[in-house]
Scaffold this active site. Structure first.
Site, PDB file in Angstrom:
ATOM      1  CG  ASP A 196      29.724  54.215  34.280  1.00 22.22           C
ATOM      2  OD1 ASP A 196      30.939  54.068  34.207  1.00 22.22           O
ATOM      3  OD2 ASP A 196      29.069  53.498  35.156  1.00 22.22           O
ATOM      4  CE1 TYR A 201      25.810  48.935  37.951  1.00 26.46           C
ATOM      5  CE2 TYR A 201      26.173  50.229  36.184  1.00 26.46           C
ATOM      6  CZ  TYR A 201      26.331  49.923  37.412  1.00 26.46           C
ATOM      7  OH  TYR A 201      27.218  50.621  38.115  1.00 26.46           O
ATOM      8  CE  LYS A 226      31.096  50.697  36.174  1.00 26.83           C
ATOM      9  NZ  LYS A 226      29.820  51.151  35.711  1.00 26.83           N
ATOM     10  CG  HIS A 259      31.363  46.585  38.783  1.00 27.44           C
ATOM     11  ND1 HIS A 259      29.960  46.431  38.173  1.00 27.44           N
ATOM     12  CD2 HIS A 259      31.126  47.432  39.484  1.00 27.44           C
ATOM     13  CE1 HIS A 259      29.169  47.228  38.605  1.00 27.44           C
ATOM     14  NE2 HIS A 259      29.751  48.008  39.389  1.00 27.44           N
ATOM     15  CB  SER A 343      23.096  57.709  46.247  1.00 24.75           C
ATOM     16  OG  SER A 343      22.009  56.616  46.485  1.00 24.75           O
ATOM     17  CE  LYS A 384      19.470  56.187  37.698  1.00 21.70           C
ATOM     18  NZ  LYS A 384      18.202  56.194  38.545  1.00 21.70           N
ATOM     19  NE  ARG A 390      15.553  64.735  40.391  1.00 23.73           N
ATOM     20  CZ  ARG A 390      15.098  63.557  41.371  1.00 23.73           C
ATOM     21  NH1 ARG A 390      15.514  62.416  40.974  1.00 23.73           N
ATOM     22  NH2 ARG A 390      14.693  64.044  42.515  1.00 23.73           N
ATOM     23  CD  GLU A 393      18.332  69.765  39.413  1.00 25.14           C
ATOM     24  OE1 GLU A 393      17.160  69.644  38.992  1.00 25.14           O
ATOM     25  OE2 GLU A 393      19.263  69.571  40.347  1.00 25.14           O
ATOM     26  CG  ASN A 394      21.871  66.084  37.248  1.00 29.27           C
ATOM     27  OD1 ASN A 394      21.520  66.661  38.076  1.00 29.27           O
ATOM     28  ND2 ASN A 394      21.170  64.793  37.351  1.00 29.27           N
TER      29      ASN A 394
HETATM   30  N1  LIG Z   1      31.255  51.104  40.004  1.00 26.18           N
HETATM   31  C1  LIG Z   1      30.597  50.966  40.812  1.00 26.18           C
HETATM   32  O1  LIG Z   1      30.662  50.166  41.820  1.00 26.18           O
HETATM   33  C2  LIG Z   1      29.543  51.930  40.879  1.00 26.18           C
HETATM   34  C3  LIG Z   1      28.557  51.935  41.844  1.00 26.18           C
HETATM   35  C4  LIG Z   1      27.254  52.876  42.028  1.00 26.18           C
HETATM   36  C5  LIG Z   1      27.074  53.746  40.876  1.00 26.18           C
HETATM   37  N2  LIG Z   1      27.894  53.440  39.739  1.00 26.18           N
HETATM   38  C6  LIG Z   1      27.788  54.338  38.610  1.00 26.18           C
HETATM   39  O2  LIG Z   1      27.662  55.821  39.068  1.00 26.18           O
HETATM   40  C7  LIG Z   1      26.337  56.185  38.579  1.00 26.18           C
HETATM   41  C8  LIG Z   1      25.988  57.444  39.635  1.00 26.18           C
HETATM   42  O3  LIG Z   1      26.071  56.429  40.897  1.00 26.18           O
HETATM   43  P1  LIG Z   1      24.371  56.562  41.565  1.00 26.18           P
HETATM   44  O4  LIG Z   1      23.288  56.420  40.637  1.00 26.18           O
HETATM   45  O5  LIG Z   1      24.481  55.464  42.611  1.00 26.18           O
HETATM   46  O6  LIG Z   1      24.437  57.797  42.470  1.00 26.18           O
HETATM   47  P2  LIG Z   1      24.250  59.518  42.104  1.00 26.18           P
HETATM   48  O7  LIG Z   1      24.718  59.837  40.952  1.00 26.18           O
HETATM   49  O8  LIG Z   1      24.967  60.085  43.349  1.00 26.18           O
HETATM   50  O9  LIG Z   1      22.576  59.688  42.330  1.00 26.18           O
HETATM   51  C9  LIG Z   1      21.752  59.133  41.471  1.00 26.18           C
HETATM   52  C10 LIG Z   1      20.388  59.354  42.370  1.00 26.18           C
HETATM   53  O10 LIG Z   1      19.880  60.702  42.508  1.00 26.18           O
HETATM   54  C11 LIG Z   1      18.862  60.987  41.665  1.00 26.18           C
HETATM   55  N3  LIG Z   1      19.048  62.157  41.107  1.00 26.18           N
HETATM   56  C12 LIG Z   1      19.403  62.662  39.804  1.00 26.18           C
HETATM   57  N4  LIG Z   1      19.627  63.921  39.416  1.00 26.18           N
HETATM   58  C13 LIG Z   1      19.051  64.577  40.632  1.00 26.18           C
HETATM   59  C14 LIG Z   1      18.996  65.843  41.013  1.00 26.18           C
HETATM   60  N5  LIG Z   1      19.473  66.786  40.392  1.00 26.18           N
HETATM   61  N6  LIG Z   1      18.513  66.169  42.286  1.00 26.18           N
HETATM   62  C15 LIG Z   1      18.116  65.143  43.256  1.00 26.18           C
HETATM   63  N7  LIG Z   1      18.366  63.716  43.047  1.00 26.18           N
HETATM   64  C16 LIG Z   1      18.773  63.495  41.569  1.00 26.18           C
HETATM   65  C17 LIG Z   1      18.659  59.888  40.760  1.00 26.18           C
HETATM   66  O11 LIG Z   1      17.173  59.625  40.787  1.00 26.18           O
HETATM   67  P3  LIG Z   1      16.351  59.560  39.311  1.00 26.18           P
HETATM   68  O12 LIG Z   1      17.127  58.937  38.145  1.00 26.18           O
HETATM   69  O13 LIG Z   1      15.043  59.252  39.760  1.00 26.18           O
HETATM   70  O14 LIG Z   1      16.414  61.013  38.912  1.00 26.18           O
HETATM   71  C18 LIG Z   1      19.494  58.611  41.491  1.00 26.18           C
HETATM   72  O15 LIG Z   1      18.578  58.070  42.322  1.00 26.18           O
HETATM   73  C19 LIG Z   1      25.646  55.080  38.533  1.00 26.18           C
HETATM   74  O16 LIG Z   1      24.615  55.350  37.454  1.00 26.18           O
HETATM   75  C20 LIG Z   1      26.560  54.027  38.072  1.00 26.18           C
HETATM   76  O17 LIG Z   1      26.648  53.911  36.437  1.00 26.18           O
HETATM   77  C21 LIG Z   1      29.105  52.662  39.937  1.00 26.18           C
END
Ligand SMILES: NC(=O)c1ccc[n+]([C@@H]2O[C@H](COP(=O)([O-])OP(=O)(O)OC[C@H]3O[C@@H](n4cnc5c(N)ncnc54)[C@H](OP(=O)(O)O)[C@@H]3O)[C@@H](O)[C@H]2O)c1
Length: 440
Positions: A196, A201, A226, A259, A343, A384, A390, A393-394
């Site tokens: 995604d 980005y 997006k 988006h 996040s 992400k 990680r 793990e995920n």
């Molecule tokens: N449509 C929209 O408006 C929108 C907005 C925000 C996000 N998104 C999409 O959604 C995806 C996910 O959202 P997000 O990245 O904001 O939040 P998320 O997936 O909740 O969290 C990602 C964050 O958590 C860390 N992380 C990853 N695995 C982990 C684990 N097992 N334990 C602890 N921390 C961990 C990552 O750091 P590291 O990378 O350092 O591991 C990163 O900083 C994004 O990549 C994006 O593509 C879309």
């Protein structure tokens, strides 16, 4: 004709969602049966009162339907001419979608007439000489209908597989270049199959390179990207998609999302998304950060609905977002959850509600518990990470299950991450509604 019976059309719609199957995709389809009342001559029929009012409405709706059919017939004709004269891919002008809004009947039938459908019509005639005019009109109408060529194309919908990977804002997370390239490459090696990304980005180029270098065939990888807010509008959307395709180095995108609804022009932009799907450069179309009013704006404009709404979705926002979840469930729109792991905010991941669940699943981590919650809620999760360990793990989410009690206590959490915008509440602006092509 019968002076007593009431005049009316009957339209019956059946929406079907197919989930699972060997390809693990979810697809939606619609079957529409319409039993149309025939056109009657207002002077000769001799009905009065309520029956006469009904008859006038029937005739008016048939007139509008006829207008739509003629418009579709002209489009088919134009396309044939373009093809016959060797202009390569037909550049059809599209059908004026605003015509479909003239009556409830045409609005209800817009999907069946929109090009991406298989449509049959049966005309029934009265043998009586007295009804010659009506029979003649029905035959003329049927012969116009026969000139329209429609083609049903299956749009790929949503991969229900949990092994998905996404990349966030280039500013502070998955930066273009080696960070994105490596993470995508590792993820694909591990078995992730969905990436995604977004024009915002600025990492589409690195995503495309990693996919090409992975050795996987294009069909085996799902790419979501997006359309950014500054590209809303019909022409701007078509151009922005070309740019994303160029950046990714791909000939098609699996899922293209608006988006956010922030800069409006919702129907106008959506019509361009439908056009992109019609052209085949985008397989499925969806939205992100849309609230009920934004989705309702598309629905009431007679447009096909998105297959996906990608929104911030985790236990802390679950209760307040129930209305949008319910709307999406009722209309077969899949929810993609972002921010599933709070996040990555450590203090939130350590909250007592998560710790309590973890006590019963000592081998699991907070991130895994929260992702598992998302899966059991039937959301598509897109965790992400740019770190190899990680990413591993995920992915490990299938060897445990949360009990109904654990699900409930997580769902009752409250709080805010203060990480994301909330365009769910932004105002509804349709933009131009006459740019639509009826071929979707
Ligand atoms: N449509 C929209 O408006 C929108 C907005 C925000 C996000 N998104 C999409 O959604 C995806 C996910 O959202 P997000 O990245 O904001 O939040 P998320 O997936 O909740 O969290 C990602 C964050 O958590 C860390 N992380 C990853 N695995 C982990 C684990 N097992 N334990 C602890 N921390 C961990 C990552 O750091 P590291 O990378 O350092 O591991 C990163 O900083 C994004 O990549 C994006 O593509 C879309």
């Amino acid at each position: 004709m019968n002076a007593q019976s009431s005049r009316g059309h009957t339209v019956f719609k059946l929406n079907m969602v197919r989930e699972g199957g060997s390809d693990n995709l979810s697809t939606t389809s619609e079957v529409c049966f319409a039993d149309l009342a025939g056109r009657e001559n207002e002077k000769t029929t001799q009905v009065t009162g309520e029956r006469f009012v009904e008859l006038s409405f029937i005739n008016k709706s048939l007139l509008y339907l006829s207008g739509c059919i003629q418009s579709l017939g002209q489009q088919t004709h134009r396309r044939r001419l373009q093809t016959d004269h060797g202009s390569g891919t037909p550049k059809s002008k599209g059908v004026d979608m605003s015509k479909f809004r003239n009556s409830k009947l045409t609005l209800l039938l817009s999907n069946a007439l929109s090009g991406n459908s298989r449509t049959s019509m049966i005309g029934t005639l009265s043998p009586a000489a007295a009804h010659f005019e009506e029979s003649h009109n029905t035959l003329r109408f049927a012969s116009t209908v026969k000139t329209i060529k429609v083609q049903a194309k299956a749009a790929r919908a949503v991969d229900k597989d949990y092994r998905q990977l996404s990349f966030a804002d280039a500013e502070d997370r998955s930066k273009p270049g080696p960070e994105t390239y490596n993470a995508v490459k590792w993820a694909l090696e591990m078995g992730y199959r969905l990436v995604d990304t977004a024009a915002l980005y600025r990492n589409e180029k690195s995503v495309g390179e990693a996919i090409r270098d992975s050795g996987l065939s294009r069909e085996d990888v799902w790419i979501t990207t997006k359309l950014w807010d500054s590209d809303h509008g019909y022409e701007a959307t078509l151009k922005a998609c070309q740019n994303s395709l160029h950046q990714l180095g791909l000939s098609y995108i699996d899922l293209y999302l608006i988006h956010s609804p922030n800069t409006g022009k919702l129907v106008e932009t959506w019509d361009a998304m439908i056009e992109l799907q019609r052209r085949g450069v985008v397989r499925s179309i969806g939205v992100s950060n849309f609230g009920v009013p934004h989705l309702e704006a598309l629905r009431s404009s007679g447009r096909q609905l998105p297959v996906v709404n990608q929104i911030e979705m985790h236990p802390m926002v679950y209760q307040e977002r129930k209305p949008v979840l319910e709307f999406c469930a009722a209309h077969g729109i899949k929810i993609t959850a972002y921010g599933s792991m709070f996040s990555g905010q450590q203090e939130q991941l350590e909250r007592k509600e998560v710790a309590q669940v973890l006590a019963a699943h000592p081998s699991k981590t907070p991130a895994q518990v929260l992702l598992r919650w998302g899966l059991q809620m039937d959301f598509q999760v897109i965790p992400k990470s740019v770190r190899r360990e990680r990413l591993e793990e995920n992915m490990n989410l299938m060897d445990f299950e949360l009990t109904p009690g654990e699900m409930e206590s997580l769902s009752a959490m409250r709080g805010a991450l203060h990480e994301y915008w909330n365009p769910l509440k932004s105002k509804v602006d349709l933009g131009r509604t006459d740019r639509g092509t009826a071929e979707s």
